[in-house]
Design a protein around this motif. Structure first.
Motif, PDB file in Angstrom:
ATOM      1  N   GLY A 159       0.888  -1.245  -0.177  1.00  0.00           N
ATOM      2  CA  GLY A 159      -0.258   0.115  -0.217  1.00  0.00           C
ATOM      3  C   GLY A 159       1.106   1.580  -0.007  1.00  0.00           C
ATOM      4  O   GLY A 159       1.909   0.507   0.670  1.00  0.00           O
ATOM      5  N   ASP A 160       0.591   2.402  -0.285  1.00  0.00           N
ATOM      6  CA  ASP A 160       0.736   3.780   0.101  1.00  0.00           C
ATOM      7  C   ASP A 160       0.577   5.046   0.356  1.00  0.00           C
ATOM      8  O   ASP A 160      -0.747   4.558   0.476  1.00  0.00           O
ATOM      9  N   SER A 161       0.668   6.093   0.632  1.00  0.00           N
ATOM     10  CA  SER A 161       0.027   6.982   0.842  1.00  0.00           C
ATOM     11  C   SER A 161      -0.727   7.722   0.159  1.00  0.00           C
ATOM     12  O   SER A 161      -2.272   8.683  -0.320  1.00  0.00           O
ATOM     13  N   LEU A 162      -1.414   7.253  -1.381  1.00  0.00           N
ATOM     14  CA  LEU A 162      -2.044   8.084  -1.803  1.00  0.00           C
ATOM     15  C   LEU A 162      -2.932   6.818  -2.155  1.00  0.00           C
ATOM     16  O   LEU A 162      -4.106   6.992  -2.636  1.00  0.00           O
ATOM     17  N   GLY A 163      -2.906   5.375  -1.800  1.00  0.00           N
ATOM     18  CA  GLY A 163      -4.088   4.582  -1.689  1.00  0.00           C
ATOM     19  C   GLY A 163      -4.201   3.693  -2.138  1.00  0.00           C
ATOM     20  O   GLY A 163      -5.121   3.026  -2.143  1.00  0.00           O
ATOM     21  N   ASN A 164      -3.360   3.952  -3.555  1.00  0.00           N
ATOM     22  CA  ASN A 164      -3.645   2.053  -3.791  1.00  0.00           C
ATOM     23  C   ASN A 164      -3.363   1.265  -2.649  1.00  0.00           C
ATOM     24  O   ASN A 164      -2.187   1.148  -1.587  1.00  0.00           O
ATOM     25  N   ARG A 165      -3.400   0.204  -3.144  1.00  0.00           N
ATOM     26  CA  ARG A 165      -3.675  -0.566  -2.462  1.00  0.00           C
ATOM     27  C   ARG A 165      -3.695  -2.593  -3.127  1.00  0.00           C
ATOM     28  O   ARG A 165      -4.356  -2.025  -4.032  1.00  0.00           O
ATOM     29  N   GLY A 166      -3.142  -3.163  -2.246  1.00  0.00           N
ATOM     30  CA  GLY A 166      -3.463  -4.898  -3.329  1.00  0.00           C
ATOM     31  C   GLY A 166      -2.259  -5.906  -2.534  1.00  0.00           C
ATOM     32  O   GLY A 166      -1.991  -5.451  -1.693  1.00  0.00           O
ATOM     33  N   THR A 167      -2.256  -6.537  -4.010  1.00  0.00           N
ATOM     34  CA  THR A 167      -1.672  -8.319  -3.179  1.00  0.00           C
ATOM     35  C   THR A 167      -0.938  -8.954  -4.270  1.00  0.00           C
ATOM     36  O   THR A 167      -1.561  -8.634  -5.610  1.00  0.00           O
ATOM     37  N   LEU A 168       0.054  -9.215  -4.557  1.00  0.00           N
ATOM     38  CA  LEU A 168       1.378  -9.408  -5.871  1.00  0.00           C
ATOM     39  C   LEU A 168       1.520 -10.947  -5.223  1.00  0.00           C
ATOM     40  O   LEU A 168       2.337 -11.293  -4.138  1.00  0.00           O
ATOM     41  N   LYS A 169       0.583 -10.875  -6.109  1.00  0.00           N
ATOM     42  CA  LYS A 169       1.656 -13.084  -6.052  1.00  0.00           C
ATOM     43  C   LYS A 169       2.651 -13.577  -6.853  1.00  0.00           C
ATOM     44  O   LYS A 169       2.794 -12.858  -7.952  1.00  0.00           O
ATOM     45  N   GLY A 170       2.989 -14.742  -6.854  1.00  0.00           N
ATOM     46  CA  GLY A 170       4.011 -15.202  -7.737  1.00  0.00           C
ATOM     47  C   GLY A 170       3.818 -15.293  -9.750  1.00  0.00           C
ATOM     48  O   GLY A 170       2.201 -15.627  -9.956  1.00  0.00           O
ATOM     49  N   GLY A 171       4.994 -14.467  -9.844  1.00  0.00           N
ATOM     50  CA  GLY A 171       4.186 -14.248 -11.497  1.00  0.00           C
ATOM     51  C   GLY A 171       3.724 -12.282 -11.322  1.00  0.00           C
ATOM     52  O   GLY A 171       4.269 -12.213 -12.705  1.00  0.00           O
ATOM     53  N   ASP A 172       3.412 -11.966 -10.742  1.00  0.00           N
ATOM     54  CA  ASP A 172       2.597 -10.422 -10.287  1.00  0.00           C
ATOM     55  C   ASP A 172       3.446  -9.140 -10.470  1.00  0.00           C
ATOM     56  O   ASP A 172       4.803  -9.528  -9.854  1.00  0.00           O
ATOM     57  N   VAL A 173       3.638  -8.096 -11.172  1.00  0.00           N
ATOM     58  CA  VAL A 173       4.834  -7.225 -11.020  1.00  0.00           C
ATOM     59  C   VAL A 173       4.371  -5.940 -10.928  1.00  0.00           C
ATOM     60  O   VAL A 173       2.595  -5.741 -10.726  1.00  0.00           O
ATOM     61  N   GLN A 174       5.029  -5.064  -9.867  1.00  0.00           N
ATOM     62  CA  GLN A 174       4.153  -3.670  -9.492  1.00  0.00           C
ATOM     63  C   GLN A 174       5.537  -2.979  -9.799  1.00  0.00           C
ATOM     64  O   GLN A 174       6.337  -2.742  -8.987  1.00  0.00           O
TER      65      GLN A 174
END
Length: 117
Positions: free
Chosen positions: A26-41
């Motif tokens: 997560g970040d201070s801009l409100g972005n949130r999520g879950t990264l699983k195997g093979g995902d990129v951020q």
């Protein structure tokens, strides 16, 4: 849970590639999520952002292998004060290209006419 609590980034872009396991972020801009195997951020900190990363709740509870890599790219001076940006690229959206007996996962750029931005 193991991970990295709120911390600042500025003037850089981070590229996080999770190979196995799962990470909540997560970040201070409100972005949130879950990264699983093979995902990129991709996180463009630019003028500044606070950010956190932890083992995903079920992964922390059940355990397992967590493998990933995070690249830090120093932004050019002209981009350092731009607004922060953020995007997730799930494994299902990453092109896989067979070339010379290997499978390439294209997270940026182009290979043989296949483009990922």
């Amino acid at each position: 849970m193991a991970g990295f609590p709120w911390h600042p980034h500025r003037g850089i872009e981070t590229i996080t590639y999770v190979l196995a396991g799962s990470v909540d972020h997560g970040d201070s801009l409100g972005n949130r999520g879950t990264l699983k195997g093979g995902d990129v951020q991709w996180m463009t900190a630019a003028s500044g952002v606070l950010h956190k990363e932890y083992h995903e709740k079920e992964f922390a509870k059940n355990g397992g292998v967590l493998h990933g890599i995070q690249l830090w790219v120093n932004l050019p001076a002209r981009l350092k004060m731009n607004p922060p940006g953020y995007q997730d690229l799930p494994k299902t959206k990453i092109p896989a290209i067979e070339k010379n007996g290997a499978t390439l996962h294209l997270i940026a750029g182009d290979i043989d006419g296949v483009v990922e931005l």
